[in-house]
Scaffold this active site. Structure first.
Site, PDB file in Angstrom:
ATOM      1  N   GLU A  95     -14.910 -38.813 -27.614  1.00 13.51           N
ATOM      2  CA  GLU A  95     -15.045 -37.132 -27.455  1.00 13.51           C
ATOM      3  C   GLU A  95     -13.919 -36.467 -28.365  1.00 13.51           C
ATOM      4  O   GLU A  95     -13.192 -35.747 -28.024  1.00 13.51           O
ATOM      5  CB  GLU A  95     -14.308 -36.768 -26.036  1.00 13.51           C
ATOM      6  CG  GLU A  95     -15.082 -35.566 -25.481  1.00 13.51           C
ATOM      7  CD  GLU A  95     -14.754 -35.348 -23.913  1.00 13.51           C
ATOM      8  OE1 GLU A  95     -15.128 -34.076 -23.696  1.00 13.51           O
ATOM      9  OE2 GLU A  95     -14.301 -36.161 -23.326  1.00 13.51           O
TER      10      GLU A  95
ATOM     11  N   ASP B 265     -15.517 -44.986 -23.040  1.00 13.22           N
ATOM     12  CA  ASP B 265     -15.555 -44.091 -21.881  1.00 13.22           C
ATOM     13  C   ASP B 265     -17.109 -44.148 -21.245  1.00 13.22           C
ATOM     14  O   ASP B 265     -17.858 -43.602 -21.682  1.00 13.22           O
ATOM     15  CB  ASP B 265     -15.483 -42.647 -21.888  1.00 13.22           C
ATOM     16  CG  ASP B 265     -15.321 -41.720 -20.832  1.00 13.22           C
ATOM     17  OD1 ASP B 265     -15.794 -42.301 -19.706  1.00 13.22           O
ATOM     18  OD2 ASP B 265     -15.583 -40.453 -20.972  1.00 13.22           O
TER      19      ASP B 265
END
Length: 255
Positions: A35, A147
């Site tokens: 991210e 993630d």
């Protein structure tokens, strides 16, 4: 070899908070961001000019300031792959080849919001497993981190009953992790800490971190044959700067 993985929820934002100094000082052999929300040219100058690392970014081509992954490695890989049909140019996967080792940094879709995003997430899961299985069947060793956006077991989430119908803890998402394990991939943290309750993500808006209300959704998975080489794994929940904390793996591998 020390590898650190961290969803920074915005690489520029976490840098502005001064939250990367510890990582640079730690000087891991490989470190991975998820991210990033930026392209390489937009990364903080301190990271662009960081000496001693080979740097690789994959950024979203469909929406600027969204998703994105990066890998910094002291050893130059033999090959880097960053184009995967199943991630639809959202900048979610970087694959580095070091001899017989295939190392992947992945930011799996969240799956929340409109129903098609959950469909995308589940299709991504299936395609990703199929992809790494192709490597394994060719005799490659596989490590992936990042993630995964799912809490696998009830101990991986502070309030399992309240969240059993929420994305990130749905039966079909958790079943995919079961499938992954069935195929011989090991959740390294859970292997070494079968009963330990520790989280890697907290909702920032509700102040969940201070209250100890979190989810474990950031992982290292490795092939069964590599587990004996692992020296240590740590969820670094003392590190702040993002709604996620880093995960660190020490493994006796030379690349």
């Amino acid at each position: 070899m020390n590898i650190i993985s961290w969803n920074v929820n915005g690489l520029r934002a976490v840098h502005r908070k001064g939250a990367l100094a510890w990582l640079i000082k730690e000087s891991p052999d490989i470190f991975c961001f998820q991210e990033t929300k930026c392209e390489e040219s937009q990364a903080p100058e301190e990271l662009i000019s960081l000496v001693g690392y080979h740097k690789y970014f994959s950024s979203s081509q469909t929406r600027k300031g969204y998703s994105g992954v990066a890998v910094y490695s002291k050893v130059k890989p033999d090959k880097v792959v960053m184009d995967f049909p199943f991630e639809k140019k959202e900048g979610r996967v970087l694959e580095l080849h070091f001899g017989d080792l295939v190392f992947l940094n992945v930011y799996f879709p969240n799956g929340g919001g409109e129903s098609h995003r959950l469909e995308y997430k589940l299709a991504f899961y299936d395609s990703f497993l199929e992809h790494i299985e192709k490597h394994r069947k060719k005799g490659k060793n596989v490590i992936f981190c990042g993630d995964v956006n799912v809490a696998h077991e009830e101990m991986d989430i502070a309030r399992p009953k309240e969240n059993e119908h929420h994305v990130g803890f749905l039966p079909e998402e958790r079943a995919w992790v079961d499938e992954l394990i069935y195929h011989g991939y090991v959740d390294v943290f859970r292997h070494f800490h079968p009963k330990k309750v520790q989280y890697s993500w907290w909702d920032m808006k509700s102040g969940a971190r201070a209250r100890g209300v979190g989810w474990r959704i950031d992982y290292f998975f490795i092939g069964q044959n590599l587990i004996k080489k692992v020296k240590k794994i740590e969820i670094m929940d003392q590190i702040e700067g993002s709604d996620h904390c880093p995960v660190s793996l020490d493994i006796d591998l030379k690349i």
